[in-house]
Every structure is written in C-alpha cells, then in structure tokens.
Write an enzyme that holds these catalytic residues in place. Structure first.
Site, short mmCIF file in Angstrom:
data_model
loop_
_atom_site.label_atom_id
_atom_site.label_comp_id
_atom_site.label_asym_id
_atom_site.label_seq_id
_atom_site.Cartn_x
_atom_site.Cartn_y
_atom_site.Cartn_z
CD GLU A 81 -2.94 -1.17 2.27
OE1 GLU A 81 -2.56 -0.64 3.33
OE2 GLU A 81 -4.01 -1.79 2.17
CD GLU A 112 4.82 -20.93 11.57
OE1 GLU A 112 4.96 -21.08 12.79
OE2 GLU A 112 3.87 -20.30 11.06
#
EC number: 4.2.1.126
Length: 274
Positions: A81, A112
């Site tokens: 953004e 992960e």
C-alpha cells in the site's frame, strides 16, 4: 528471563458455541477495545524504530517486513500500500512471507519452520547494511523470522520486530523490539484476532510516520499518491482546488498534465511566479 506465550493462553471466555451472535460480537468487541491501549504502551519502542528507519531510507536503503501466516500477510499488505498511497517505488518497502506468493492466499505447510529460508529469501533482494529488516511474529517464536534476524545481525543490518509476547526469542534477537502484549485471544490461540489487529496498527504507524518524515505528505494530504482509479483522480482534483485558486476543469487539466497533486501545485506556482 521467563517467556510465557500469552497469545496461547486460554481465552477469558468459555462455551463460545452457546453464545448468541450478539454475545459473540459484544465479547469480541470488548477484547478488541484493549488493543489500542496495548499499542499505546509501546509508543516509545515504535518511535525508536522509526527513528532508525527514516535515515536508512533517506540514504537509499530499503525497509523489509518478514513474517509467516497472518503476520507475513499483514507485512505484505502494508508494503504493497505504500506505492499507491505515497508514490514511492515498489522496492522501497518490501513484504516477504514464508512460503512465497502462494502463502498470501493459502497456508503453506511448515514454511515457517525453517531457520535458514528467511535469510535465503532476503538474499534474493541483495540485502545489505543499507537496509533495515522488521520481523513480524505474534508468538515471537517463528524460526523463519528469528533465523533471518540472526543473520541480519551478523551482517550489520539493523533489525526490529513486532510481537505480542513479552521476552520472546524474537524480541531478544531484534535490536529494536516492539512487544504489544494483548493477552489471550477470544478464541484460544487465534492470533489473527487481537494480535493481528495490534500488528496492523503498528505497521500503519511505522509506514505512515516514516512516509510523513520522508516528505510524502503535505499538510495532511497524500500529494504523491498514484492516480490509479477514478476515485483517486477525483480526490486529487479536490486537493488541488484546496491548495490553489482554480476551478474543477483547470485542476483536472493540471493533474492530468503533471501526474500528481504535488507536481500540479508546484507547476502552477512556478508558472505564476515566472
């Protein structure tokens, strides 16, 4: 120091399946209301991190967010953004998620758990000591993130973190830790809830304050925003009209010609002043 994962502790509520929809919403909202206070308690830590981010970016460095699952997705969202909001290059703020692009939409099993992969992913960007890396992990125990920060520290790369547990392994590894302790989740262990909200709030603060300090906002307006849809073009026209004495058509013409609110306003004054 002792480490307790409060994000994994039992919810303050039980028998959720017996609650009405209104009771569920009221209690979730009650828990959510505690998050801004927890973030507020970390203002000094957030400030300290931003104060090292800004000079790095001013000197040509980049900001990296790293995480897995919800934490990784939040970093990717905040990074993605920045270009449309502030008109900065797409490689200035980079979001990296364990498991790659696929993991943004679909969980990638065991992504992960690697202590080496995070550093390997950073190396694809030719990371250097000009850059800064923020690890994001609600638990504070994600191997992918901890491993990356360890290697960053070895290579003189400044490290920060956003976690929701106190005294976590991640916070101990980060040079600038932010520990937003939000307590047990409404649904036990569901850290996409309060912990996720807390991480989003902190990311908003980091990117917004950084961009303001870099001069990407004038007054209170996004003068460098990308004009990527009709709504934003209309907003840009109105912003120009607020800044200089022109009508809608002239403002639209200036915006179309110069490509941004900042450039349009500057061009107007340059022409006016000869």
């Amino acid at each position: 120091m002792d480490f307790t994962r409060t994000t994994e502790q039992a919810s303050n509520y039980n028998h959720l399946e017996k609650m009405t929809v209104k009771e569920l919403l009221t209690n979730i909202n009650k828990e959510d209301n505690t998050v801004p206070t927890a973030v507020g308690n970390e203002i000094a830590s957030i400030e300290a991190l931003i104060n090292v981010i800004v000079p790095k970016l001013e000197q040509g460095g980049r900001l990296f967010y790293m995480g897995a699952g919800t934490s990784g997705r939040l970093g990717v969202v905040d990074a993605s953004e920045c270009p449309p909001t502030f008109g900065v290059p797409h490689d200035l703020v980079v979001g990296i998620i364990a498991g790659g692009e696929t993991a943004i939409r679909k969980a990638v099993e065991y992504a992960e758990d690697s202590t080496e992969q995070g550093w390997k992913d950073l190396q694809e960007y030719i990371i250097s000591d000009k850059d800064i890396v923020i690890g994001i992990a609600a638990s504070g125990t994600t191997p992918y993130v901890i491993g990356a920060l360890k290697e960053c520290n070895k290579n003189n790369i400044i490290t920060g973190c956003i976690t929701c547990n106190k005294n976590s392994p991640l916070a101990k590894e980060a040079q600038y830790p932010i520990e937003v302790v939000v307590g047990p989740e409404f649904v036990t262990g569901s850290s996409r809830m309060k912990a996720g909200t807390a991480q989003k709030l902190v990311l908003n603060m980091i990117s917004t304050a950084t961009m303001i300090r870099l001069g990407k906002v004038q007054g209170n307006k996004m003068v460098d925003m990308q004009l990527s849809n009709v709504k934003l073009v209309d907003r840009g026209i109105r912003m120009i009209m607020d800044e200089i004495p022109v009508e809608n058509n002239k403002a639209s013409e200036l915006l179309k010609k110069h490509g941004s609110v900042r450039n349009a306003v500057n061009a107007y004054y340059n022409e006016k002043n000869g």
